[in-house]
Design a protein around this motif. Structure first.
Motif, PDB file in Angstrom:
ATOM      1  N   TYR A  17       3.661  -7.182   6.641  1.00 19.46           N
ATOM      2  CA  TYR A  17       3.801  -7.174   5.021  1.00 19.46           C
ATOM      3  C   TYR A  17       5.198  -7.601   4.655  1.00 19.46           C
ATOM      4  CZ  TYR A  17      -0.797  -4.986   4.795  1.00 19.46           C
ATOM      5  OH  TYR A  17      -2.621  -4.571   4.715  1.00 19.46           O
ATOM      6  N   ARG A  69     -11.734 -14.538   2.158  1.00 21.97           N
ATOM      7  CA  ARG A  69     -12.171 -14.024   3.771  1.00 21.97           C
ATOM      8  C   ARG A  69     -13.336 -14.911   4.135  1.00 21.97           C
ATOM      9  NH1 ARG A  69     -12.075  -9.235   6.376  1.00 21.97           N
ATOM     10  NH2 ARG A  69     -12.515  -7.822   4.634  1.00 21.97           N
ATOM     11  N   LEU A  88     -10.212  -4.112  10.017  1.00 18.16           N
ATOM     12  CA  LEU A  88     -10.335  -5.546   9.554  1.00 18.16           C
ATOM     13  C   LEU A  88      -9.662  -6.306  10.729  1.00 18.16           C
ATOM     14  CD1 LEU A  88      -8.325  -5.141   5.901  1.00 18.16           C
ATOM     15  CD2 LEU A  88     -10.514  -5.770   6.375  1.00 18.16           C
ATOM     16  N   TRP A 130      -3.153  -6.830   2.130  1.00 16.99           N
ATOM     17  CA  TRP A 130      -3.398  -7.732   2.964  1.00 16.99           C
ATOM     18  C   TRP A 130      -3.142  -9.309   2.368  1.00 16.99           C
ATOM     19  CZ3 TRP A 130      -6.794  -4.097   2.897  1.00 16.99           C
ATOM     20  CH2 TRP A 130      -8.037  -4.293   2.237  1.00 16.99           C
ATOM     21  N   SER A 169       0.824  -1.376   0.043  1.00 14.68           N
ATOM     22  CA  SER A 169      -0.037  -0.132   0.044  1.00 14.68           C
ATOM     23  C   SER A 169       0.813   1.291   0.008  1.00 14.68           C
ATOM     24  CB  SER A 169      -1.071  -0.084   1.038  1.00 14.68           C
ATOM     25  OG  SER A 169      -0.389   0.513   2.450  1.00 14.68           O
ATOM     26  N   VAL A 171      -6.357 -11.131  10.481  1.00 15.64           N
ATOM     27  CA  VAL A 171      -5.939 -11.053   8.794  1.00 15.64           C
ATOM     28  C   VAL A 171      -4.582 -10.906   8.717  1.00 15.64           C
ATOM     29  CG1 VAL A 171      -6.341  -9.648   6.632  1.00 15.64           C
ATOM     30  CG2 VAL A 171      -8.246 -10.343   8.126  1.00 15.64           C
ATOM     31  N   PHE A 172      -3.731 -10.081   9.533  1.00 17.25           N
ATOM     32  CA  PHE A 172      -2.420  -9.914   9.348  1.00 17.25           C
ATOM     33  C   PHE A 172      -1.671 -10.740  10.419  1.00 17.25           C
ATOM     34  CE2 PHE A 172      -5.165  -6.003   9.448  1.00 17.25           C
ATOM     35  CZ  PHE A 172      -4.947  -5.496   8.212  1.00 17.25           C
ATOM     36  N   ASP A 177      -5.324  -6.778  -2.971  1.00 21.93           N
ATOM     37  CA  ASP A 177      -5.548  -5.894  -1.771  1.00 21.93           C
ATOM     38  C   ASP A 177      -4.083  -6.112  -0.783  1.00 21.93           C
ATOM     39  OD1 ASP A 177      -7.937  -4.399  -1.487  1.00 21.93           O
ATOM     40  OD2 ASP A 177      -8.712  -6.489  -1.589  1.00 21.93           O
ATOM     41  N   VAL A 220       1.401  -3.210  11.106  1.00 24.17           N
ATOM     42  CA  VAL A 220       0.897  -4.162   9.892  1.00 24.17           C
ATOM     43  C   VAL A 220       1.988  -3.916   8.511  1.00 24.17           C
ATOM     44  CG1 VAL A 220      -0.739  -3.508   8.167  1.00 24.17           C
ATOM     45  CG2 VAL A 220      -1.494  -3.403  10.380  1.00 24.17           C
ATOM     46  N   ASP A 270     -11.508 -10.261  -2.472  1.00 25.49           N
ATOM     47  CA  ASP A 270     -11.277 -10.366  -0.871  1.00 25.49           C
ATOM     48  C   ASP A 270     -12.389 -11.147  -0.128  1.00 25.49           C
ATOM     49  OD1 ASP A 270      -9.780  -9.312   1.302  1.00 25.49           O
ATOM     50  OD2 ASP A 270     -11.743  -8.191   1.831  1.00 25.49           O
ATOM     51  N   HIS A 330      -6.772  -0.531   6.473  1.00 27.70           N
ATOM     52  CA  HIS A 330      -6.103  -1.710   7.195  1.00 27.70           C
ATOM     53  C   HIS A 330      -5.191  -1.207   8.139  1.00 27.70           C
ATOM     54  CE1 HIS A 330      -2.854  -1.208   3.915  1.00 27.70           C
ATOM     55  NE2 HIS A 330      -3.858  -0.315   3.697  1.00 27.70           N
TER      56      HIS A 330
END
Length: 322
Positions: A227, A117, A199, A155, A86, A203-204, A153, A223, A113, A193
């Motif tokens: 990544y 998910r 979110l 994530w 991002s 997820v992370f 996206d 975050v 997404d 995010h």
């Protein structure tokens, strides 16, 4: 070959609906619109104005319909999945690629997404649906279209291993940037995010205990750490992946990406792609003069983030030289 006479021509599934443990897909008519806007959702907003999409009823189908109907549609080849951290030039890359009439550029389609998910599918069904939806998004609607490129996206880097199991031969690209610049961009306008709990932290791979120990600003850094870790983990184990570095300059990013996916564009198409780099990524009518950030320092501990960033740079450099 195109889909001119097929009843599904110019129709795509664009939304997943989960209701009372039942799952449906909502469809929308594209007409003659291409995915030209910076984000997929902006194209969908334009589509809503079409007469076919203005009726009081919605066009829906079952997941089984989506899988079955995707087999009837002529689609272009999926040439790459693009992962990014991002605020690292991914929108500029996708907008550059979208200028080519040969490309279908799908940028952060929410339906992808939603499928990734969702907890209401078994793994086999989820994989079949992802392939079917991406095939339908990439249906050949104009004769010059040959390439489908999907920007995910940020994530979705945590799904890279799973996506590799589905798209075994597809080139994957990882786009990243200096972490201070990424976080300063989010300071100006924060992405969802980077806000705790917009979110699910899971997820992370972030735990509730981690969130409770850090500040609001540090959450964004955490975050980004995840990544970078995701990038390193995938890059070190995959054989069909390239790293793209925003700070090398966007022209080099585009050139390296095109070389990596091995497409020979006409010079006229390349000229359009490079010309688009002179305008703002989210507004082609506004010249891009570079990012401007506030001078004050971020109240963030960059220790781990900078170590990961340095490791990313070294790993990617070593790979290039080997």
């Amino acid at each position: 070959m195109e889909n001119i006479h097929h009843p599904l021509s110019n129709w795509i599934p664009y939304k997943l609906i989960e209701k009372n443990n039942e799952i449906y897909f909502e469809w929308i008519y594209l007409g003659d619109l291409k995915y030209a806007e910076p984000f997929f959702e902006e194209t969908i907003l334009k589509c809503r104005k079409h007469e076919c999409n203005s009726k009081p009823f919605k066009v829906t189908s079952t997941p089984e319909n989506v899988i079955e109907w995707s087999e009837e549609i002529v689609s272009v080849d999926l040439k790459s999945l693009v992962f990014h951290v991002s605020r690292c030039g991914s929108t500029m890359l996708s907008q550059s690629l979208a200028t080519s009439s040969e490309n279908i550029m799908v940028s952060e389609a929410p339906i992808v997404d939603e499928i990734l998910r969702s907890n209401l599918f078994g793994l086999d069904k989820k994989s079949a649906l992802l392939k079917a939806v991406i095939k339908l998004l990439g249906q050949k609607r104009f004769p010059e279209q040959n390439n489908l490129i999907l920007k995910l996206d940020a994530w979705h880097i945590f799904n890279a291993g799973y996506l590799r199991s589905i798209f075994a031969e597809t080139p994957f690209a990882l786009l990243y940037r200096n972490p201070t610049e990424v976080l300063k961009s989010h300071q100006k306008k924060m992405g969802m995010h980077m806000v705790p709990n917009l979110l699910p932290p899971s997820v992370f791979g972030i735990t509730a205990q981690e969130i409770n120990r850090i500040s609001f600003q540090q959450y964004g850094a955490l975050v980004l750490e995840k990544y970078f870790e995701g990038f390193l983990s995938f890059y070190e184990t995959d054989q069909n992946v390239t790293a793209l570095y925003y700070n090398d300059g966007m022209k080099q990013v585009v050139e390296k990406f095109i070389s990596f996916i091995n497409i020979n564009y006409a010079y006229s198409e390349l000229d359009k792609m490079y010309e688009r780099l002179n305008a703002h990524s989210k507004n082609e009518n506004e010249a891009f003069t570079g990012d401007s950030f506030k001078e004050e320092e971020l109240e963030i501990n960059f220790t781990k983030l900078n170590l990961l960033y340095e490791k990313l740079n070294n790993t990617f450099l070593e790979h290039q030289e080997s």
